[in-house]
Enzyme design. Structure first.
Site, PDB file in Angstrom:
ATOM      1  CG  HIS A 131      -1.637   1.369   1.232  1.00 26.12           C
ATOM      2  ND1 HIS A 131      -3.196   1.445   0.500  1.00 26.12           N
ATOM      3  CD2 HIS A 131      -1.644   2.329   1.872  1.00 26.12           C
ATOM      4  CE1 HIS A 131      -3.990   2.523   1.075  1.00 26.12           C
ATOM      5  NE2 HIS A 131      -3.149   2.786   1.966  1.00 26.12           N
ATOM      6  CD  GLU A 132       1.837   3.721   3.617  1.00 23.03           C
ATOM      7  OE1 GLU A 132       1.662   4.362   2.703  1.00 23.03           O
ATOM      8  OE2 GLU A 132       0.756   3.114   4.770  1.00 23.03           O
ATOM      9  CG  HIS A 141      -6.550   5.929   0.342  1.00 22.97           C
ATOM     10  ND1 HIS A 141      -6.347   6.992   1.469  1.00 22.97           N
ATOM     11  CD2 HIS A 141      -4.984   4.722   0.715  1.00 22.97           C
ATOM     12  CE1 HIS A 141      -5.040   6.714   1.857  1.00 22.97           C
ATOM     13  NE2 HIS A 141      -5.260   5.627   1.219  1.00 22.97           N
ATOM     14  CB  CYS A 142      -8.022   1.871  -4.859  1.00 26.56           C
ATOM     15  SG  CYS A 142      -8.550   0.878  -6.613  1.00 26.56           S
ATOM     16  CB  CYS A 147      -7.606  -1.836  -5.051  1.00 26.03           C
ATOM     17  SG  CYS A 147      -5.985  -1.861  -5.210  1.00 26.03           S
ATOM     18  CB  CYS A 166      -7.946  -3.189  -8.630  1.00 28.57           C
ATOM     19  SG  CYS A 166      -7.455  -1.610  -8.730  1.00 28.57           S
ATOM     20  CB  CYS A 169      -4.053   0.122  -8.784  1.00 29.43           C
ATOM     21  SG  CYS A 169      -5.076   1.296  -8.058  1.00 29.43           S
TER      22      CYS A 169
END
Length: 177
Positions: A131-132, A141-142, A147, A166, A169
């Protein structure tokens, strides 16, 4: 190939399981991940009244101390993190820039009074790392898809999201990796 330097902050790499985190990142992202031997003292980021570390200050410390040749820098700590407007953060990263940091403090089952699970801790840790890193590669942010870039307010949010990106992304990542 983009490179990522994993930096243990405030504790040893062995305690954080950085080798396993590295393997988890490599299963998802085509990047070169190196475990840093950088020893960074983050005590200046401690807010003693909150008993937490200011994540924005840690990002600045990472950028100042790290190797200029590494494309992405990801700090990992077992200490609790915050930014002033929130009670805590799981992590923070510079959008489309070099540095990110996240904490395992609230990823442990023991924090919630539950039985220890090393497997669940590793899954959560890898998701937070991805994530980071996604933020450092320009992903926000999705909101529309299952995701790893979904925002997480609670640890349950981390458990519910997949450990992968996802398709939209992934398409973005393919343009920058």
């Amino acid at each position: 190939m983009q490179s990522v330097q994993l930096i243990a902050l405030g504790t040893s790499a062995r305690q954080l399981g950085l080798s396993d985190v590295r393997s988890g990142i490599l299963k998802v992202l085509p990047v070169d991940v190196q475990l840093s031997d950088l020893h960074l003292d983050i005590d200046a980021a401690l807010d003693s009244s909150r008993k937490q570390y200011h994540s924005t200050q840690i990002l600045a410390m990472i950028l100042e101390a790290a190797n200029a040749g590494t494309s992405k820098l990801l700090g990992v700590t077992s200490y609790d993190l915050f930014i002033p407007v929130l009670t805590f953060v799981f992590g923070q990263a510079q959008l489309n820039n070099r540095a990110g940091v996240f904490s395992t403090f609230r990823l442990n089952n023991e924090f919630y009074g539950l039985r220890r699970s090393d497997k669940l801790l590793l899954q959560r840790t890898v998701k937070e790392a991805l994530h980071e890193l996604g933020h450092t590669f320009g992903l926000r942010h999705c909101m529309d898809h299952p995701c790893v870039m979904n925002s997480s307010t609670y640890v349950e949010d981390i458990d519910l999201k997949p450990g992968d990106f996802c398709l939209p992304c992934l398409r973005h990542l393919q343009t920058v990796l």
